[in-house]
Scaffold this motif. Structure first.
Motif, PDB file in Angstrom:
ATOM      1  N   ILE A  27       0.852  -1.189   0.000  1.00  0.00           N
ATOM      2  CA  ILE A  27       0.000   0.000   0.000  1.00  0.00           C
ATOM      3  C   ILE A  27       0.890   1.241   0.000  1.00  0.00           C
ATOM      4  N   VAL A  28       0.608   2.146  -0.947  1.00  0.00           N
ATOM      5  CA  VAL A  28       1.351   3.403  -1.057  1.00  0.00           C
ATOM      6  C   VAL A  28       0.483   4.559  -0.570  1.00  0.00           C
ATOM      7  N   GLU A  29      -0.798   4.535  -0.954  1.00  0.00           N
ATOM      8  CA  GLU A  29      -1.746   5.591  -0.585  1.00  0.00           C
ATOM      9  C   GLU A  29      -3.083   4.965  -0.200  1.00  0.00           C
ATOM     10  N   HIS A  30      -3.889   5.745   0.524  1.00  0.00           N
ATOM     11  CA  HIS A  30      -5.195   5.271   0.978  1.00  0.00           C
ATOM     12  C   HIS A  30      -6.133   6.456   1.144  1.00  0.00           C
ATOM     13  N   THR A  31      -7.407   6.236   0.859  1.00  0.00           N
ATOM     14  CA  THR A  31      -8.436   7.216   1.172  1.00  0.00           C
ATOM     15  C   THR A  31      -9.762   6.483   1.330  1.00  0.00           C
ATOM     16  N   PRO A  85     -27.664  12.804 -10.091  1.00  0.00           N
ATOM     17  CA  PRO A  85     -26.296  12.921  -9.575  1.00  0.00           C
ATOM     18  C   PRO A  85     -25.787  14.367  -9.614  1.00  0.00           C
ATOM     19  N   ILE A  86     -25.666  14.986  -8.424  1.00  0.00           N
ATOM     20  CA  ILE A  86     -25.218  16.377  -8.369  1.00  0.00           C
ATOM     21  C   ILE A  86     -23.974  16.570  -7.498  1.00  0.00           C
ATOM     22  N   ILE A  87     -23.493  15.513  -6.875  1.00  0.00           N
ATOM     23  CA  ILE A  87     -22.360  15.639  -5.966  1.00  0.00           C
ATOM     24  C   ILE A  87     -21.060  15.518  -6.774  1.00  0.00           C
ATOM     25  N   PRO A  88     -20.224  16.569  -6.797  1.00  0.00           N
ATOM     26  CA  PRO A  88     -19.014  16.578  -7.643  1.00  0.00           C
ATOM     27  C   PRO A  88     -17.812  15.883  -7.006  1.00  0.00           C
ATOM     28  N   THR A  89     -17.973  14.587  -6.713  1.00  0.00           N
ATOM     29  CA  THR A  89     -16.868  13.838  -6.098  1.00  0.00           C
ATOM     30  C   THR A  89     -16.517  12.580  -6.888  1.00  0.00           C
ATOM     31  N   GLY A  90     -17.134  12.393  -8.041  1.00  0.00           N
ATOM     32  CA  GLY A  90     -16.988  11.131  -8.760  1.00  0.00           C
ATOM     33  C   GLY A  90     -15.852  11.066  -9.768  1.00  0.00           C
ATOM     34  N   ILE A  91     -15.328   9.861  -9.902  1.00  0.00           N
ATOM     35  CA  ILE A  91     -14.361   9.529 -10.942  1.00  0.00           C
ATOM     36  C   ILE A  91     -14.887   8.277 -11.634  1.00  0.00           C
ATOM     37  N   LEU A  92     -15.130   8.366 -12.936  1.00  0.00           N
ATOM     38  CA  LEU A  92     -15.556   7.198 -13.699  1.00  0.00           C
ATOM     39  C   LEU A  92     -14.283   6.531 -14.228  1.00  0.00           C
ATOM     40  N   CYS A 108     -16.411   5.758  -8.891  1.00  0.00           N
ATOM     41  CA  CYS A 108     -15.790   5.925  -7.587  1.00  0.00           C
ATOM     42  C   CYS A 108     -16.033   7.341  -7.078  1.00  0.00           C
ATOM     43  N   SER A 109     -16.202   7.490  -5.783  1.00  0.00           N
ATOM     44  CA  SER A 109     -16.443   8.799  -5.198  1.00  0.00           C
ATOM     45  C   SER A 109     -15.451   9.023  -4.059  1.00  0.00           C
ATOM     46  N   VAL A 110     -14.653  10.090  -4.190  1.00  0.00           N
ATOM     47  CA  VAL A 110     -13.640  10.412  -3.176  1.00  0.00           C
ATOM     48  C   VAL A 110     -13.525  11.923  -3.036  1.00  0.00           C
ATOM     49  N   MET A 111     -13.088  12.365  -1.876  1.00  0.00           N
ATOM     50  CA  MET A 111     -12.758  13.773  -1.693  1.00  0.00           C
ATOM     51  C   MET A 111     -11.434  14.010  -2.412  1.00  0.00           C
ATOM     52  N   LYS A 112     -11.179  15.228  -2.849  1.00  0.00           N
ATOM     53  CA  LYS A 112      -9.954  15.593  -3.575  1.00  0.00           C
ATOM     54  C   LYS A 112      -9.798  14.749  -4.839  1.00  0.00           C
ATOM     55  N   ARG A 113     -10.896  14.575  -5.550  1.00  0.00           N
ATOM     56  CA  ARG A 113     -10.895  13.681  -6.712  1.00  0.00           C
ATOM     57  C   ARG A 113      -9.915  14.091  -7.801  1.00  0.00           C
ATOM     58  N   LYS A 114      -9.692  15.395  -7.971  1.00  0.00           N
ATOM     59  CA  LYS A 114      -8.752  15.832  -9.012  1.00  0.00           C
ATOM     60  C   LYS A 114      -7.343  15.340  -8.721  1.00  0.00           C
ATOM     61  N   GLU A 118      -5.335  12.467 -11.068  1.00  0.00           N
ATOM     62  CA  GLU A 118      -3.982  12.704 -11.570  1.00  0.00           C
ATOM     63  C   GLU A 118      -3.035  11.584 -11.120  1.00  0.00           C
ATOM     64  N   TYR A 119      -3.197  11.148  -9.900  1.00  0.00           N
ATOM     65  CA  TYR A 119      -2.386  10.042  -9.385  1.00  0.00           C
ATOM     66  C   TYR A 119      -2.614   8.795 -10.248  1.00  0.00           C
ATOM     67  N   LEU A 120      -3.894   8.489 -10.504  1.00  0.00           N
ATOM     68  CA  LEU A 120      -4.231   7.316 -11.308  1.00  0.00           C
ATOM     69  C   LEU A 120      -3.737   7.468 -12.745  1.00  0.00           C
ATOM     70  N   ARG A 121      -3.858   8.670 -13.314  1.00  0.00           N
ATOM     71  CA  ARG A 121      -3.362   8.920 -14.673  1.00  0.00           C
ATOM     72  C   ARG A 121      -1.869   8.585 -14.774  1.00  0.00           C
TER      73      ARG A 121
END
Length: 126
Positions: A27-31, A85-92, A108-114, A118-121
């Motif tokens: 594990i490197v990161e977690h949220t 869907p109006i909550i801006p926390t999603g990543i498809l 997927c829905s996470v805080m600090k999604r941007k 970028e991490y996933l990219r």
């Protein structure tokens, strides 16, 4: 959210037991976050290991997944929520389903999604 070393060790043992990771992967990161399937919301933990992107549902089972970064084909910012869907926390996350050979979409829905997208990219080479 940084996990304490003892929590990392416990989670890594669980992920190996569930065959989500292999020996040598760590594990490197977690949220914390949610996985949306249709209109249902499944809470849990997202893990970013050396080799994989993983979601573990709070009640181990439905919705949990483990995906190699190389199997991620596309990432897109989306909204999540119930009927509207109006909550801006999603990543498809579009991934290649190894078993069927078809594309599979994970909302997927996470805080600090941007930051996470970028991490996933970077990990997926997109």
């Amino acid at each position: 959210m940084k996990l304490k070393p003892d929590a990392v060790a416990k989670w890594e043992a669980t992920l190996r037991e569930k065959e989500f990771i292999e020996e040598g992967d760590h594990i490197v990161e977690h949220t914390k976050g949610d996985l949306w399937q249709f209109t249902s919301q499944i809470s849990g933990n997202y893990f970013f290991t050396d080799e994989k992107f993983i979601f573990v549902a709070s009640f181990l089972g439905t919705g949990s997944f483990s995906v190699k970064y190389g199997d991620i084909k596309a990432l897109k910012l989306v909204n999540v929520g119930g009927v509207i869907p109006i909550i801006p926390t999603g990543i498809l996350v579009t991934v290649k389903d190894v078993e069927s050979g078809k594309d599979k979409k994970l909302k997927c829905s996470v805080m600090k999604r941007k930051e996470w997208v970028e991490y996933l990219r970077g990990k997926a080479g997109l």
